[in-house]
Motif scaffolding. Sequence first.
Motif, PDB file in Angstrom:
ATOM      1  N   SER A  49      68.211 -16.286  28.354  1.00  0.00           N
ATOM      2  CA  SER A  49      67.803 -17.188  27.275  1.00  0.00           C
ATOM      3  C   SER A  49      68.946 -18.130  26.909  1.00  0.00           C
ATOM      4  O   SER A  49      70.116 -17.835  27.160  1.00  0.00           O
ATOM      5  CB  SER A  49      67.376 -16.390  26.041  1.00  0.00           C
ATOM      6  OG  SER A  49      68.512 -15.759  25.474  1.00  0.00           O
ATOM      7  N   ASP A 123      56.185 -12.047  25.176  1.00  0.00           N
ATOM      8  CA  ASP A 123      55.728 -11.432  23.917  1.00  0.00           C
ATOM      9  C   ASP A 123      56.890 -10.794  23.155  1.00  0.00           C
ATOM     10  O   ASP A 123      56.961 -10.862  21.934  1.00  0.00           O
ATOM     11  CB  ASP A 123      54.648 -10.377  24.182  1.00  0.00           C
ATOM     12  CG  ASP A 123      53.266 -11.005  24.403  1.00  0.00           C
ATOM     13  OD1 ASP A 123      53.161 -12.249  24.303  1.00  0.00           O
ATOM     14  OD2 ASP A 123      52.300 -10.264  24.674  1.00  0.00           O
ATOM     15  N   SER A 124      57.822 -10.184  23.908  1.00  0.00           N
ATOM     16  CA  SER A 124      58.961  -9.534  23.247  1.00  0.00           C
ATOM     17  C   SER A 124      59.846 -10.578  22.561  1.00  0.00           C
ATOM     18  O   SER A 124      60.364 -10.351  21.475  1.00  0.00           O
ATOM     19  CB  SER A 124      59.773  -8.706  24.250  1.00  0.00           C
ATOM     20  OG  SER A 124      60.518  -9.558  25.110  1.00  0.00           O
ATOM     21  N   MET A 125      60.001 -11.736  23.188  1.00  0.00           N
ATOM     22  CA  MET A 125      60.811 -12.808  22.589  1.00  0.00           C
ATOM     23  C   MET A 125      60.090 -13.424  21.383  1.00  0.00           C
ATOM     24  O   MET A 125      60.704 -13.768  20.378  1.00  0.00           O
ATOM     25  CB  MET A 125      61.120 -13.900  23.615  1.00  0.00           C
ATOM     26  CG  MET A 125      62.016 -13.438  24.760  1.00  0.00           C
ATOM     27  SD  MET A 125      63.662 -12.866  24.246  1.00  0.00           S
ATOM     28  CE  MET A 125      64.519 -14.416  23.946  1.00  0.00           C
ATOM     29  N   LYS A 126      58.756 -13.562  21.501  1.00  0.00           N
ATOM     30  CA  LYS A 126      57.991 -14.133  20.383  1.00  0.00           C
ATOM     31  C   LYS A 126      57.983 -13.181  19.187  1.00  0.00           C
ATOM     32  O   LYS A 126      58.001 -13.618  18.040  1.00  0.00           O
ATOM     33  CB  LYS A 126      56.561 -14.448  20.845  1.00  0.00           C
ATOM     34  CG  LYS A 126      56.496 -15.752  21.637  1.00  0.00           C
ATOM     35  CD  LYS A 126      55.302 -15.841  22.558  1.00  0.00           C
ATOM     36  CE  LYS A 126      53.989 -15.947  21.836  1.00  0.00           C
ATOM     37  NZ  LYS A 126      52.881 -16.243  22.782  1.00  0.00           N
ATOM     38  N   ALA A 127      57.982 -11.875  19.475  1.00  0.00           N
ATOM     39  CA  ALA A 127      57.957 -10.875  18.389  1.00  0.00           C
ATOM     40  C   ALA A 127      59.225 -10.959  17.531  1.00  0.00           C
ATOM     41  O   ALA A 127      59.194 -10.683  16.332  1.00  0.00           O
ATOM     42  CB  ALA A 127      57.806  -9.474  18.976  1.00  0.00           C
ATOM     43  N   LYS A 128      60.341 -11.384  18.145  1.00  0.00           N
ATOM     44  CA  LYS A 128      61.605 -11.506  17.390  1.00  0.00           C
ATOM     45  C   LYS A 128      61.623 -12.783  16.549  1.00  0.00           C
ATOM     46  O   LYS A 128      62.458 -12.936  15.664  1.00  0.00           O
ATOM     47  CB  LYS A 128      62.800 -11.541  18.349  1.00  0.00           C
ATOM     48  CG  LYS A 128      63.010 -10.246  19.107  1.00  0.00           C
ATOM     49  CD  LYS A 128      64.156 -10.431  20.109  1.00  0.00           C
ATOM     50  CE  LYS A 128      64.211  -9.279  21.091  1.00  0.00           C
ATOM     51  NZ  LYS A 128      64.971  -9.610  22.302  1.00  0.00           N
ATOM     52  N   ASN A 129      60.741 -13.728  16.871  1.00  0.00           N
ATOM     53  CA  ASN A 129      60.716 -15.026  16.156  1.00  0.00           C
ATOM     54  C   ASN A 129      59.272 -15.382  15.802  1.00  0.00           C
ATOM     55  O   ASN A 129      58.757 -16.414  16.244  1.00  0.00           O
ATOM     56  CB  ASN A 129      61.308 -16.125  17.054  1.00  0.00           C
ATOM     57  CG  ASN A 129      62.714 -15.793  17.527  1.00  0.00           C
ATOM     58  OD1 ASN A 129      63.683 -16.062  16.838  1.00  0.00           O
ATOM     59  ND2 ASN A 129      62.825 -15.198  18.710  1.00  0.00           N
ATOM     60  N   PRO A 130      58.607 -14.536  15.025  1.00  0.00           N
ATOM     61  CA  PRO A 130      57.158 -14.676  14.844  1.00  0.00           C
ATOM     62  C   PRO A 130      56.721 -15.962  14.142  1.00  0.00           C
ATOM     63  O   PRO A 130      55.591 -16.396  14.295  1.00  0.00           O
ATOM     64  CB  PRO A 130      56.775 -13.438  14.018  1.00  0.00           C
ATOM     65  CG  PRO A 130      58.039 -12.995  13.370  1.00  0.00           C
ATOM     66  CD  PRO A 130      59.158 -13.383  14.272  1.00  0.00           C
ATOM     67  N   SER A 134      55.343 -21.692  19.632  1.00  0.00           N
ATOM     68  CA  SER A 134      55.797 -21.350  20.987  1.00  0.00           C
ATOM     69  C   SER A 134      55.090 -22.163  22.057  1.00  0.00           C
ATOM     70  O   SER A 134      53.891 -22.434  21.973  1.00  0.00           O
ATOM     71  CB  SER A 134      55.605 -19.856  21.234  1.00  0.00           C
ATOM     72  OG  SER A 134      54.262 -19.503  20.995  1.00  0.00           O
TER      73      SER A 134
END
Length: 324
Positions: A49, A123-130, A134
Amino acid sequence: MSHSHPIHQANENSPYGDLTREQFYKKHQILHQQTFMLNKKNMKIFTQSWRPDSSTHLKGLVAMVHGYASDSGWLFELTAVAIAKAGFLVFALDLQGHGCSDGTPGHIPKIQYIVRDCITFFDSMKAKNPKLPSFLYGESLGGAISVLICLEQKYEWDGLILSGSMCGISPKFKPIWPLEKLLPVAALFAPSWKTVASKPVASKSYKEEWKRRLVARNPNRRTSGKPPAATAMEFLRVCEYIKMHCHELEVPFIMLHGEDDTVCDYESARFVYKSALSEDKTLKIFSGMWHILVGETEENVEIVFGNVLSWMEERAAKAKTRTK
């Protein structure tokens, strides 16, 4: 706000020009992270990232999917850095059999496994920045994978950017007729047989000669682009699937395609554009440009990239006001 693409500072030996990778990030004020994730089949998948190294508020998230015989680093990474510099958190993975990820080089017998890896990581990256909007950015084969992700995750993305996307394989690249009929048989009995029908992709993808040499020097490059029979078969199947289901696309999207792309056909891109249900959709076909748009002249890269950035920035601002 003008953002120049870092490809212009590269040379034929390194995407970072005369700098080390670390100096390059420092110069562009980018925070870079890389790690491995284990997928459902216990394969190690390489992920990385990039984000702006400043306290500015992030405008959104951009998940990037690279093309066949490419990976998430080297030349592809320069676009990630360019987008990060514009205020986005960008992330990507190396597809199975590509770059630093596990898997037989260039072997993609089932696209579904790859779509699964992408969704798990994204999904794991989006979960940290809800709270952040995106976007999904796919190049070539990565474009096809991004379309498949959007068909599966209907309302979970604020926008889709498709660059030279594989919605159909150019007739110039498709196996010659009897071979196309033989492919299913070959895929069954000799899945790793290299199809003679396709030429090495880099020579047809990057217009600028020095960029072809740079691509060839990528230390993580594991295949020069002649797909094994099982992979070629899967690509044809994916193109058929997209043709049949693209009318279900509802996500806002922009498609960018070179008119002289002899790898992925712009007519197929036009078909997807016309068929999609999306109310907000844009198609840009650039005259005289080839398959990989970052392989063009400096002036052309800026035109294409300017289109991508302004499109994303507008949609990110819209999505932000929606969520407030």
